[in-house]
Write an enzyme that holds these catalytic residues in place. Structure first.
Site, PDB file in Angstrom:
ATOM      1  N   SER A 753     -54.356  -8.776  69.714  1.00  0.00           N
ATOM      2  CA  SER A 753     -53.808  -8.729  68.084  1.00  0.00           C
ATOM      3  C   SER A 753     -53.113  -9.988  68.139  1.00  0.00           C
ATOM      4  O   SER A 753     -52.731 -10.150  66.916  1.00  0.00           O
ATOM      5  CB  SER A 753     -52.929  -7.524  68.094  1.00  0.00           C
ATOM      6  OG  SER A 753     -51.715  -7.503  68.962  1.00  0.00           O
ATOM      7  N   THR A 775     -55.744  -0.491  72.540  1.00  0.00           N
ATOM      8  CA  THR A 775     -56.961  -1.472  72.283  1.00  0.00           C
ATOM      9  C   THR A 775     -56.374  -2.809  71.762  1.00  0.00           C
ATOM     10  O   THR A 775     -57.060  -3.919  71.812  1.00  0.00           O
ATOM     11  CB  THR A 775     -57.505  -0.804  71.232  1.00  0.00           C
ATOM     12  OG1 THR A 775     -56.907  -0.442  70.068  1.00  0.00           O
ATOM     13  CG2 THR A 775     -58.390   0.528  72.105  1.00  0.00           C
ATOM     14  N   CYS A 776     -55.217  -2.893  70.935  1.00  0.00           N
ATOM     15  CA  CYS A 776     -54.488  -4.203  70.370  1.00  0.00           C
ATOM     16  C   CYS A 776     -54.372  -4.930  71.718  1.00  0.00           C
ATOM     17  O   CYS A 776     -54.118  -6.269  71.323  1.00  0.00           O
ATOM     18  CB  CYS A 776     -53.500  -3.666  69.707  1.00  0.00           C
ATOM     19  SG  CYS A 776     -53.893  -3.513  68.031  1.00  0.00           S
ATOM     20  N   PHE A 777     -53.799  -4.618  72.895  1.00  0.00           N
ATOM     21  CA  PHE A 777     -53.533  -5.490  73.807  1.00  0.00           C
ATOM     22  C   PHE A 777     -54.599  -5.531  75.191  1.00  0.00           C
ATOM     23  O   PHE A 777     -54.302  -5.891  76.134  1.00  0.00           O
ATOM     24  CB  PHE A 777     -52.211  -4.935  74.536  1.00  0.00           C
ATOM     25  CG  PHE A 777     -51.166  -4.873  73.295  1.00  0.00           C
ATOM     26  CD1 PHE A 777     -50.769  -5.967  72.790  1.00  0.00           C
ATOM     27  CD2 PHE A 777     -50.899  -3.604  72.867  1.00  0.00           C
ATOM     28  CE1 PHE A 777     -49.638  -6.166  72.115  1.00  0.00           C
ATOM     29  CE2 PHE A 777     -49.941  -3.645  71.778  1.00  0.00           C
ATOM     30  CZ  PHE A 777     -49.071  -4.760  71.229  1.00  0.00           C
TER      31      PHE A 777
END
Length: 808
Positions: A753, A775-777
């Site tokens: 992100s 999931t963003c990382f």
């Protein structure tokens, strides 16, 4: 002090901008303005810049000062100016004699860190001002005030204020790639979410800009960009570059020694990599899909059907069948329609079909063969995979799982009676479910290819416009005929290869953010979401209907698109309710703030109402989330409702028109009740297929926290991943990164992100618990499991049973 001041102003102070102000509110950006004071006698105030942490004023004030005068400039939030702390955001104090000699004259540009007040409130950021003794030029505040309305911006919408560039706008040759088709002009008006520094804003929209200084969008801190290039910022503040020469975007700055020929060669090389990756994608256990990598690796050891294994793999990839010869099976009869077309009657089940039951179709068989391999290719008569046996019926559970009813024995089973029992031996349950869903989905009458041919002729260098004209002029029933693609000026018959190339090229073009129809998600720079400001193109709804038709056309004809969307988009296609978890891929900051709101006591801390502010083409509006919402405060009792409404507005309501147009085109080819058999992760695979994942490349570009690469848990993890097939690897990738998409240059280009983010395995959690994902990382929280078996069991459950795209 006033008696020592000159009678006339002798110093011009220009308050240029502030950068990186502190955000005190969880959900709202401040409305900053500056107050300049000398000795408590002379006070001047700038205008208010709405909703930004990086306000740009560029306002001049003429003051009477001496060397001992103290210039104090304070920043306040206009929203909170009447509160106790007045929305204080920082202050600088400048002794005039320390920075400029009033007798000698001069001009000084100052950048000072903002300081705290006596209240000791946290402040952050810098203030940029200019001091000049040259008062001969007129004070242009009035002119600036008129122009400033076009410079106000919102950090939340990705607009950053900037002085208007002195450079001319790109010419029509750069901005109008659709001259051959006047109806297709998605890029004629600059997008407010992709701001450029063209001189003339459209429809009163905020004058675009991508820098907080006096740089135009055709240059940056490294100098001027090559001809035809432009620098922009997306709605998350990420800088990207637009090449108007080729109508492409990139995150990489073009080099100073930019060479068009070199760049063209590099683009072609990347395109070939993407093309090979796209054409190798397939569906799990799809008997008419492309062959899997494992199948190709074991090709020599498999039992080859007539014609050789290479031919079998080729025929599987195209869904081809061999010619029907010999006598018809028992109970079958061939008849002819009045038009002379042959069809076949199955008296056993009292059904008819156009397909010759003697034709052989290649299917995959699972279970041990003579060579010990798990996969073989066998020829299977189509008649055996046609209608269900007499007395059998296919049904769906309330969770969209396919099962079969045998009315003869009054029993039910998960096993398809048309498939050999060996097909399901040793195959995971979730995989059998997906395969059965595919069988059910493609066996429905609405998904059967109609008689005749659908001819689509396009030019490679004009594929978006030509495809739009061709596909929109044909009826839905015509599009269900056998698809025959023809590239202008090229010889060749379409036996599958041309249509795959067509969908590959078209998906690259129509999902290009350059056209402002889609934009990159907050999650990374390769998954897409609908651009809420696509209305910059007045014909955008027609294009979304066209794109919906293309997606439906690809599914109908069993082709894949080289595009991947945020998880919420697939949920919306299935008419599922979006959740706070889905916000992570749309707006990570808002997701974090909403999560904080749910987890904490907000009474007296944040002041919210059931309303949100939205900016569209320079017009700022307040939108009620419910009737009278702007007058309803958010409390601990109703904050869950508030979070749900904000989530729905941010993900669904803002793009409702565009999405409905997309679905109207999609449902013309794929009925809504049929696609609902899949969940959102399966729908992603249905549209984009499954890639061949290079585990060595994945491992090479992985970081570890709390673990070392030599640790037994990590060694076991990679051993397990290597034993998994392509679908399981793709599901693991979905679980940990939110998408099965792999960057064209491999895992080294994996994005998070906040920019490039390598895949990370962190030592976290109890060994009795399941692994978790962020999931963003691109991070997997992996507990220290003691044994290989425990790790595989826990990881399989987490990957196979998790709903949505990751757990956190």
């Amino acid at each position: 002090m006033g008696s020592n001041l000159p009678a006339q102003p002798n110093l011009r102070v220009t308050i240029i901008a502030a950068d990186g102000l502190y955000k005190r509110d969880v959900f709202r950006f401040p409305d900053p303005f500056a107050v300049a004071t000398v000795g408590g006698e002379q006070t001047h105030t700038t205008s208010v810049i709405k909703k930004t942490l990086n306000p740009y004023w560029n306002e001049m004030f003429d003051l009477r000062v001496n060397e001992d005068s103290i210039l104090a400039i304070q920043i306040f939030d206009q929203k909170k100016f009447k509160k106790k702390d007045q929305g204080f955001l920082g202050v600088i104090n400048v002794r005039i004699g320390d920075v400029i000699d009033l007798q000698m004259g001069g001009d000084e540009m100052l950048t000072r860190d903002l300081k705290k007040s006596n209240d000791n409130l946290v402040v952050h950021g810098k203030l940029i001002i200019n001091l000049s003794t040259n008062l001969s030029t007129p004070n242009t505040n009035q002119a600036n005030g008129l122009h400033r309305s076009n410079l106000q911006s919102s950090t939340s919408s990705g607009l950053v204020p900037q002085v208007t560039a002195p450079h001319a706008s790109p010419g029509p040759s750069q901005l109008d790639p659709t001259a051959s088709n006047p109806s297709l002009n998605p890029q004629r008006v600059p997008s407010t979410t992709r701001p450029s520094s063209t001189v003339a804003p459209v429809n009163g929209a905020a004058a675009p800009g991508a820098s907080r200084t006096n740089l135009s969008s055709f240059e940056d801190s490294q100098g001027r960009l090559p001809a035809g290039w432009e620098r922009r910022e997306d709605n998350l503040g990420r800088t990207y570059y637009v090449d108007h020469n080729t109508r492409t975007t990139t995150w990489t700055r073009p080099s100073s020694n930019y060479n068009e020929a070199t760049q063209r060669t590099q683009r072609e090389a990347n395109m070939q990599l993407e093309r090979r990756a796209h054409q190798s994608r397939m569906l799990p256990e799809d008997r008419t899909g492309a062959s899997s990598p494992n199948l190709q690796e074991n090709q020599q050891a498999q039992t080859p059907p007539a014609g050789g294994s290479a031919n079998a793999v080729s025929m599987m990839a195209t869904g081809a069948t061999t010619a029907g010869t010999g006598e018809l099976p028992p109970g079958w009869e061939q008849r002819t329609t009045p038009e002379g077309r042959p069809y076949f009657v199955d008296h056993n089940t009292r059904t008819t079909t156009w397909v010759d039951p003697r034709r052989q179709q290649y299917i995959r068989m699972y279970g041990q063969n003579a060579n010990g391999n798990n996969t073989t290719i066998q020829q299977q008569p189509v008649s055996q995979l046609g209608p269900l046996p007499s007395g059998w019926e296919m049904r769906l559970t309330n969770t969209a799982r396919v099962y079969f009813v045998d009315h003869n024995t009054k029993t039910t089973t998960w096993d398809d009676p048309r498939l050999p029992s060996s097909l399901d031996q040793g195959v995971p349950q979730y995989k059998r479910d997906f395969r059965r869903k595919l069988i059910y989905f493609r066996s429905q009458p609405a998904l059967r290819i109609m008689s005749g041919q659908c001819h689509v002729k396009v030019r490679r260098n004009n594929i978006f416009e030509d495809s739009y004209a061709e596909i929109m002029r044909q009826s839905a029933s015509d599009l269900k005929k056998r698809l025959m693609i023809k590239f202008d000026g090229e010889d060749g018959l379409d036996y599958g290869g041309l249509s795959r190339e067509f969908f590959f090229l078209l998906s690259h073009e129509m999902f290009n953010p350059f056209y402002c129809l889609f934009e990159y998600s907050a999650h990374d720079n390769y998954t897409l979401q609908i651009n809420p400001h696509s209305g910059v193109n007045p014909e955008h709804l027609n294009y979304f209907k066209f794109i919906g038709r293309v997606v439906g056309l690809a599914i109908f004809h069993r082709r894949f698109l080289d595009s991947f969307f945020i998880g919420a988009f697939y949920k919306m296609m299935l008419r599922k309710k979006v959740s706070l978890q889905d916000m992570e891929g749309v707006d990570e900051d808002l997701h974090r703030n909403l999560t904080w709101t749910l987890d904490n006591d907000i009474e007296g801390i944040i002041e919210l109402t059931f309303a949100v502010d939205d900016e569209k083409f320079g017009e700022r509006r307040t939108i009620d989330l419910k009737p009278g919402g702007r007058d309803i405060p958010v409390t601990n009792e109703n904050k869950h409702e508030y979070v749900e409404l904000v989530t729905e507005w941010k993900i669904v309501k803002r793009v409702e028109e565009q999405f409905n147009a997309f679905m109207s085109g999609f449902n013309e080819l794929i009925p809504a009740d049929l696609v609902n058999v899949f969940d959102e992760r399966e729908l992603e695979l249905l549209i984009g297929g499954i890639a061949d994942i290079d585990v060595d490349d994945w491992k090479k570009h992985t970081d570890y926290r709390g673990y070392q690469e030599q640790d037994e848990v990590i060694q076991n993890f990679w051993k397990i991943v290597r034993t998994w097939d392509a679908e399981q690897k793709s599901r693991l990738l979905q679980f940990t990164t939110g998408t099965s998409r792999i960057p064209v240059n491999g895992f080294k280009d994996l994005q998070g992100s906040d920019g490039p983010r390598r895949f990370t395995i962190e030592k976290s959690g109890d060994p009795a618990a399941l692994p978790k994902s962020h999931t963003c990382f691109n991070r997997l929280d992996l507990p220290p499991y003691k044994t290989h078996e425990t790790l595989e069991h826990k990881l399989s459950i987490a990957v196979e049973e998790t709903l949505g795209f990751g757990q956190e």
